[in-house]
Write a protein that holds these residues in place. Structure first.
Motif, short mmCIF file in Angstrom:
data_model
loop_
_atom_site.label_atom_id
_atom_site.label_comp_id
_atom_site.label_asym_id
_atom_site.label_seq_id
_atom_site.Cartn_x
_atom_site.Cartn_y
_atom_site.Cartn_z
N TRP A 40 25.23 19.60 25.16
CA TRP A 40 25.60 18.19 25.26
C TRP A 40 27.00 17.96 24.68
N ILE A 41 27.29 18.61 23.59
CA ILE A 41 28.62 18.46 22.98
C ILE A 41 29.69 19.01 23.91
N ASP A 42 29.42 20.17 24.53
CA ASP A 42 30.38 20.74 25.48
C ASP A 42 30.68 19.77 26.62
N ALA A 43 29.60 19.18 27.16
CA ALA A 43 29.78 18.25 28.28
C ALA A 43 30.60 17.03 27.85
N ALA A 44 30.29 16.50 26.67
CA ALA A 44 31.03 15.33 26.17
C ALA A 44 32.49 15.68 25.90
N LEU A 45 32.74 16.85 25.31
CA LEU A 45 34.11 17.25 25.03
C LEU A 45 34.91 17.41 26.32
N ARG A 46 34.29 17.95 27.35
CA ARG A 46 34.99 18.09 28.63
C ARG A 46 35.36 16.72 29.20
N LEU A 47 34.42 15.79 29.13
CA LEU A 47 34.72 14.44 29.64
C LEU A 47 35.82 13.78 28.81
N GLY A 48 35.74 13.94 27.49
CA GLY A 48 36.78 13.37 26.64
C GLY A 48 38.13 14.01 26.89
N ALA A 49 38.14 15.34 27.04
CA ALA A 49 39.39 16.06 27.29
C ALA A 49 40.00 15.64 28.63
N ALA A 50 39.16 15.46 29.63
CA ALA A 50 39.67 15.03 30.94
C ALA A 50 40.41 13.70 30.81
N GLN A 51 39.85 12.79 30.04
CA GLN A 51 40.50 11.48 29.85
C GLN A 51 41.81 11.61 29.09
N LEU A 52 41.80 12.42 28.04
CA LEU A 52 42.96 12.52 27.17
C LEU A 52 44.10 13.33 27.78
N LEU A 53 43.75 14.38 28.51
CA LEU A 53 44.77 15.31 29.00
C LEU A 53 45.27 15.00 30.40
N PHE A 54 44.38 14.42 31.25
CA PHE A 54 44.74 14.31 32.67
C PHE A 54 44.57 12.91 33.27
N ASP A 56 45.14 9.98 31.35
CA ASP A 56 45.98 9.03 30.60
C ASP A 56 45.22 7.82 30.09
N VAL A 57 43.98 8.05 29.66
CA VAL A 57 43.21 6.99 29.01
C VAL A 57 43.73 6.84 27.58
N PRO A 58 43.90 5.63 27.06
CA PRO A 58 44.34 5.45 25.67
C PRO A 58 43.50 6.28 24.71
N HIS A 59 44.16 6.95 23.78
CA HIS A 59 43.49 7.92 22.92
C HIS A 59 42.31 7.32 22.17
N HIS A 60 42.53 6.17 21.55
CA HIS A 60 41.46 5.61 20.73
C HIS A 60 40.23 5.28 21.57
N ALA A 61 40.45 4.80 22.81
CA ALA A 61 39.32 4.44 23.67
C ALA A 61 38.56 5.68 24.11
N ALA A 62 39.28 6.74 24.52
CA ALA A 62 38.62 7.96 24.98
C ALA A 62 37.81 8.60 23.86
N VAL A 63 38.39 8.66 22.65
CA VAL A 63 37.68 9.29 21.53
C VAL A 63 36.46 8.45 21.14
N LYS A 64 36.66 7.15 21.00
CA LYS A 64 35.57 6.26 20.56
C LYS A 64 34.40 6.31 21.53
N GLU A 65 34.68 6.19 22.83
CA GLU A 65 33.60 6.16 23.83
C GLU A 65 32.87 7.49 23.89
N THR A 66 33.60 8.59 23.80
CA THR A 66 32.96 9.91 23.87
C THR A 66 32.04 10.14 22.67
N VAL A 67 32.50 9.77 21.49
CA VAL A 67 31.68 9.94 20.28
C VAL A 67 30.45 9.05 20.36
N GLU A 68 30.60 7.84 20.87
CA GLU A 68 29.45 6.95 21.00
C GLU A 68 28.42 7.50 21.98
N VAL A 69 28.89 8.16 23.03
CA VAL A 69 27.96 8.79 23.98
C VAL A 69 27.12 9.85 23.25
#
Length: 418
Positions: A40-54, A56-69
């Motif tokens: 589950w952590i791997d899947a969430a990290l991949r989704l978060g990384a996709a937002q952050l790296l490719f 261009d989702v605002p950093h705070h939003a991508a991190v916050k939403e992924t951790v909440e998931v």
């Protein structure tokens, strides 16, 4: 929102090689025996990384939403692991782009055997071009019937203009007559203007060319006397093209029952079911009636689909075992030549693969046969393929590689046709 969720999942699938490399760099070590929560952590990290790296989702939003998931998953994930994931995501927010350039390359997202084959077939520079093209979202192309037989709808060009204007945005008309839906046009396909009227269907501009190639062989006066077969016909884009070209008869042959139902549904929306004979049959066994000889076959063979990597990132990680496909392709072509086409008939061999083994090599093999029906090629003329002129090779065969047409057609699938 649905479109953003789709973008995240597609980006992970398309960029998984790079994403996994960067996550591993941030982890910096292996953590021993893996548990179900680690998946589950791997899947969430991949989704978060996709937002952050490719994405261009605002950093705070991508991190916050992924951790909440991670915290909302019914399986209780230890807080220490959630904090560790949070730390990785925050580092990606700060250094991610730099880490991507330092530790990864686009080729990481493609199965090694496939990337090597691209290099062997086309050279290193073309392989890089292909790989980069696969990382971009592919546009939606629409095809319009070739002849407008209903006088109330106006000419084909008038219908194309009407569809373009109805869709709006950055939608434009390509040189071959396909309509490129603007990237600023969102929503579901079946909610697009004029969908229910059945005056267009989704079909990549590259995939529309084999039907034009077959049509162009015949004089207009001969169409009404010509029986054509669309072999391996589902989901029906090429079948619809052939029907709209006013051939005397179009027969669609499809081995898969489920896919043949989709073919029939598509033709029903286009008001074309009464203009086509659909046969659910193995193409290597199907034989036409002697009283109804076949003048031409459009054979779009089952293949690795490696030209469609922009639309289907899963094909970039496919197995290297394509021997069964190669055998099916050859057997289908030989059967069409020896048992379906009458003497002097036309075979259009097409594939959305960019592997020479499934394309150029197969045609060469057919031309060099020492037994059975003899074949010779009819070279394409550049005027036949508006916008694709540069893709006609020295043999007069059409070879489109992803990234070839950015200055004319724009992004399109890889394709071969002869």
């Amino acid at each position: 929102d649905r479109s953003f969720a789709r973008a995240m999942v597609t980006t992970v699938e398309r960029r998984k090689g790079q994403i996994d490399k960067i996550i591993q760099v941030c982890r910096n070590k292996n953590h021993g025996k893996r548990r179900i929560e680690d998946m589950w952590i791997d899947a969430a990290l991949r989704l978060g990384a996709a937002q952050l790296l490719f994405l261009d989702v605002p950093h705070h939003a991508a991190v916050k939403e992924t951790v909440e998931v991670l915290r909302s998953i019914p399986l209780k994930i230890p807080e220490s692991k959630i904090k560790f994931a949070n730390a990785i995501l925050r580092r990606l927010g700060r250094e991610g782009k730099e880490l991507v350039s330092q530790h990864t390359e686009v080729g990481d997202n493609i199965a090694p055997w496939l990337l090597n084959q691209f290099c062997d077939d086309w050279g290193n520079e073309k392989a890089k071009q292909i790989s980069e093209a696969f990382m971009k979202k592919s546009p939606i192309h629409l095809t319009v019937p070739y002849y407008q037989n209903d006088p109330t709808t106006g000419s084909r060009q008038e219908m194309i203009d009407r569809i373009k204007d109805a869709i709006g945005g950055e939608t434009c008309i390509l040189p071959n007559g396909s309509i490129k839906v603007g990237n600023d046009v969102g929503g579901l396909i079946n909610n697009m203007p004029l969908y229910d009227e059945g005056v267009w269907w989704v079909q990549d501009a590259s995939a529309s060319l084999p039907a034009y190639a077959l049509h162009n062989v015949f004089q207009p006066s001969a169409l009404a006397e010509t029986h054509v077969v669309d072999m391996c016909s589902a989901p029906g884009g090429k079948t619809a093209q052939l029907i709209s070209m006013n051939f005397k008869k179009v027969t669609a042959v499809e081995v898969n029952e489920r896919r043949s139902r989709k073919l029939r549904q598509n033709l029903e929306r286009l008001h074309m079911t009464d203009k086509c004979s659909i046969c659910v049959s193995d193409g290597t066994n199907w034989i036409p009636n002697k009283e109804d000889p076949v003048d031409a076959v459009l054979l779009d063979v089952p293949c690795s689909a490696t030209g469609t990597g922009s639309k289907r990132p899963d094909v970039l990680q496919r197995s290297d075992d394509i021997n069964e496909l190669l055998e099916i392709q050859h057997n289908l072509a030989v059967h069409c030549i020896d048992n379906i086409l009458q003497p002097g008939g036309i075979l259009v061999y097409a594939t959305c693969s960019i592997l020479k083994a499934e394309s150029e090599d197969q045609v060469e093999k057919l031309l060099s046969r020492s037994d059975g029906g003899k074949m010779e090629t009819v070279p394409f003329q550049k005027k036949e393929m508006p916008g694709f002129e540069s893709c006609i090779d020295e043999n007069g065969w059409l070879r489109i590689l992803p990234g070839d047409l950015l200055n004319s057609i724009g992004p399109s699938d890889g394709f071969f046709c002869r």
